[in-house]
Design a protein around this motif. Structure first.
Motif, short mmCIF file in Angstrom:
data_model
loop_
_atom_site.label_atom_id
_atom_site.label_comp_id
_atom_site.label_asym_id
_atom_site.label_seq_id
_atom_site.Cartn_x
_atom_site.Cartn_y
_atom_site.Cartn_z
N HIS A 151 0.78 -1.22 0.43
CA HIS A 151 0.05 -0.34 0.07
C HIS A 151 0.67 1.67 0.08
O HIS A 151 1.75 1.27 0.98
CB HIS A 151 -0.93 -0.84 1.13
CG HIS A 151 -1.83 0.60 1.18
ND1 HIS A 151 -1.48 2.64 1.06
CD2 HIS A 151 -3.18 1.35 1.17
CE1 HIS A 151 -2.54 2.99 1.49
NE2 HIS A 151 -4.24 2.23 0.88
N SER A 153 0.38 4.48 1.29
CA SER A 153 0.62 5.01 2.08
C SER A 153 1.97 4.24 2.74
O SER A 153 2.99 5.05 3.81
CB SER A 153 -0.99 5.14 2.70
OG SER A 153 -1.10 6.11 1.58
N CYS A 201 -8.17 2.90 6.99
CA CYS A 201 -7.29 1.91 7.72
C CYS A 201 -5.68 1.90 6.89
O CYS A 201 -4.33 2.38 6.87
CB CYS A 201 -7.18 0.64 8.47
SG CYS A 201 -7.77 -0.54 7.15
N GLY A 202 -5.53 1.61 5.43
CA GLY A 202 -5.59 1.78 4.47
C GLY A 202 -4.23 -0.20 5.73
O GLY A 202 -5.30 -0.71 5.38
N ASN A 204 -2.35 0.16 7.89
CA ASN A 204 -1.19 0.58 8.66
C ASN A 204 -1.60 0.07 9.92
O ASN A 204 -0.93 0.08 10.74
CB ASN A 204 -1.92 2.18 8.79
CG ASN A 204 -1.18 2.63 10.09
OD1 ASN A 204 -0.13 2.75 10.38
ND2 ASN A 204 -2.26 3.10 11.22
N ASP A 223 -11.95 0.30 5.86
CA ASP A 223 -11.46 0.56 4.97
C ASP A 223 -12.74 0.00 4.09
O ASP A 223 -13.11 -1.19 4.08
CB ASP A 223 -10.28 -0.01 4.39
CG ASP A 223 -9.14 1.08 3.83
OD1 ASP A 223 -8.19 2.04 3.83
OD2 ASP A 223 -10.19 0.47 2.13
N LEU A 228 -7.51 -4.68 0.73
CA LEU A 228 -7.04 -4.43 2.55
C LEU A 228 -7.76 -5.37 3.41
O LEU A 228 -6.84 -5.52 4.82
CB LEU A 228 -7.04 -3.41 2.81
CG LEU A 228 -5.98 -2.39 1.23
CD1 LEU A 228 -6.63 -0.56 1.50
CD2 LEU A 228 -4.81 -2.99 1.24
N GLY A 251 -17.12 7.79 4.88
CA GLY A 251 -17.54 8.87 5.04
C GLY A 251 -18.84 9.00 4.09
O GLY A 251 -20.54 9.55 4.47
N LEU A 265 -4.73 8.96 8.99
CA LEU A 265 -3.66 9.53 9.03
C LEU A 265 -4.33 8.87 7.07
O LEU A 265 -4.46 8.36 6.94
CB LEU A 265 -2.98 7.93 9.25
CG LEU A 265 -3.05 7.49 10.84
CD1 LEU A 265 -1.82 5.97 10.78
CD2 LEU A 265 -2.75 9.07 11.48
N LYS A 266 -3.43 9.93 6.37
CA LYS A 266 -3.22 10.12 5.26
C LYS A 266 -4.68 10.56 4.63
O LYS A 266 -5.17 9.95 3.27
CB LYS A 266 -1.75 9.32 4.65
CG LYS A 266 -1.37 9.83 5.36
CD LYS A 266 0.18 8.96 4.41
CE LYS A 266 0.80 9.36 5.08
NZ LYS A 266 2.65 7.95 4.00
C1 LIG Z 1 -4.00 7.52 1.60
S1 LIG Z 1 -4.93 5.72 2.20
C2 LIG Z 1 -4.74 6.29 3.80
C3 LIG Z 1 -4.16 4.80 4.57
C4 LIG Z 1 -3.76 4.82 6.00
N1 LIG Z 1 -4.74 5.37 6.33
C5 LIG Z 1 -2.09 5.02 6.07
O1 LIG Z 1 -1.61 6.45 6.51
O2 LIG Z 1 -1.08 4.01 5.99
C6 LIG Z 1 -6.58 6.79 1.89
C7 LIG Z 1 -7.58 4.84 2.62
O3 LIG Z 1 -8.39 5.72 2.53
C8 LIG Z 1 -9.57 4.14 1.99
N2 LIG Z 1 -10.40 4.99 1.80
C9 LIG Z 1 -11.00 5.83 1.12
N3 LIG Z 1 -12.19 6.61 1.46
C10 LIG Z 1 -12.34 5.49 1.75
C11 LIG Z 1 -13.91 5.94 2.69
N4 LIG Z 1 -14.62 6.73 1.74
N5 LIG Z 1 -14.12 4.83 3.27
C12 LIG Z 1 -12.70 3.88 3.86
N6 LIG Z 1 -12.34 3.90 3.58
C13 LIG Z 1 -11.65 4.84 2.42
C14 LIG Z 1 -8.45 3.62 0.62
O4 LIG Z 1 -8.64 2.54 0.44
C15 LIG Z 1 -6.96 4.10 0.91
O5 LIG Z 1 -6.75 2.53 1.59
#
Ligand SMILES: C[S@@+](CC[C@H](N)C(=O)[O-])C[C@H]1O[C@@H](n2cnc3c(N)ncnc32)[C@H](O)[C@@H]1O
Length: 350
Positions: A151, A153, A201-202, A204, A223, A228, A251, A265-266
């Protein structure tokens, strides 16, 4: 190194999605508008999107056809049906034709989810390998490091793993990790959390071995990507950590669960790309004592492009007027903040 083996597959827990069209449903007439028309959905209700407090999905037949086609595509079928439906509600009304709507929804889903996982290979094999290593801490740490390359991130953190892990650990335990006192003028006692929520969470949660958490600390991770989630669930079980991983569009429905620490996170840029204001709503509705919010400082392509300054401003806007004390975290290669609630709710009882 643990051999990657096939077998022992488990279904991933999915949140309920919208139903596909039934075989007996009448076909959608050509030219059926993609905009919400106010005609009744299957539940007999149509909710105007922009006036609603959160993110309800507006359904009609044309909407459902877009969702069904996106979820049937190989590159998108692993995503939360609720997220696909919500993105369709927002994106499809911006164009006239069905094929344009499908392309637009896929593009948005790629930006917020798939763009982070080009290096994610054989997720079922990864989950099987984790289960095979259950109870062997050294093997699980080694596997966690290699899987986090899957992943973008978490992969970005690996070159600075030895620096970032202790800082995150301190922030999670409420001790330090910031550039100043957490609440100006106050001394903060270390506090081991009883429950952590990791939103979007990705991979993480595979950092858990370096976070100093007791196995009894409940770690719940969400997630939108079921591949994942299956890896994270296998890891939590193999490591013996309380908690679970679940496919969820964070969301969509409000997250009102109680937690000591929430990790975002991110994730803010992804949430805001779908609908501006989603992250602020999450911060308003969370029932948590501390939230760690971070932003990337490089694009996925590795460019800086002034992202630190842009996201610093975005964060200031995000928390303006909300009841949190804010302290900046000293994280390498990531812009991070620790939010502590000004009037904390009652502690979590287990
Ligand atoms: C930028 S990555 C950050 C991952 C992790 N938090 C990290 O920092 O390692 C964004 C993650 O958000 C998930 N994602 C995006 N929109 C989402 C949503 N509305 N609900 C849940 N997960 C979401 C994606 O699948 C992705 O794994």
């Amino acid at each position: 190194m643990i051999p990657i083996r096939r077998g022992m597959r488990r279904p991933v827990r999915r949140s309920a999605g919208i139903p596909a069209r039934n075989a007996g449903d009448p076909p959608t007439p050509p030219g059926t508008p993609l905009r919400p028309t106010g005609s009744p959905s299957r539940t007999g209700e149509t909710v105007p999107v922009e006036d609603a407090p959160s993110n309800p999905v507006v359904r009609n037949d044309a909407h459902d056809r877009v969702v069904t086609e996106v979820l049937a595509a190989r590159h998108f079928r692993h995503l939360s049906p609720d997220l696909v439906a919500r993105v369709t509600t927002i994106e499809a009304p911006k164009v006239r034709r069905h094929d344009e709507a499908v392309a637009r929804v896929k593009r948005k889903l790629h930006q917020i989810a798939n763009a982070y996982t080009p290096a994610l290979h054989a997720p079922r094999d990864a989950a099987d390998a984790l289960r095979s290593a259950a109870g062997d801490e050294d093997a699980l740490r080694t596997l966690a490091i290699s899987l986090m390359y899957g992943h973008a991130s978490t992969a970005e953190r690996l070159p600075v793993h030895d620096l970032i892990a202790p800082r995150l650990r301190e922030a999670i335990h409420g001790t330090s990790g910031s550039d100043g006192p957490i609440n100006p003028g106050e001394r903060v006692e270390a506090e081991t959390p009883a429950r952590i929520l990791d939103l979007a969470c990705g991979l993480n949660p595979l950092m858990i071995p370096w976070l100093g958490l007791p196995r009894t600390c409940r770690y719940d991770a969400y997630d939108a990507d079921s591949r994942l989630v299956s890896i994270v669930q296998a890891f939590l079980e193999a490591w013996g950590q309380a908690g679970s991983a679940t496919v969820r569009d964070i969301g969509g429905q409000d997250t009102t669960e109680t937690a000591d620490v929430v990790l975002l996170l991110k994730a803010v840029p992804c949430l805001e790309q779908v609908r501006v204001g989603t992250s602020r709503r999450i911060l308003e509705t969370l029932n948590a004592n501390r939230v760690i919010v971070t932003y990337p400082v490089q694009s996925l392509g590795g460019n800086d492009r002034g992202m630190r300054a842009t996201y610093r401003q975005a964060f200031d806007n995000l928390v303006a007027g909300l009841p949190w004390h804010v302290a900046e975290l000293r994280l390498p290669d990531e812009l991070g903040y620790l939010l502590t609630r000004k009037a904390p709710p009652a502690p979590v009882s287990q």
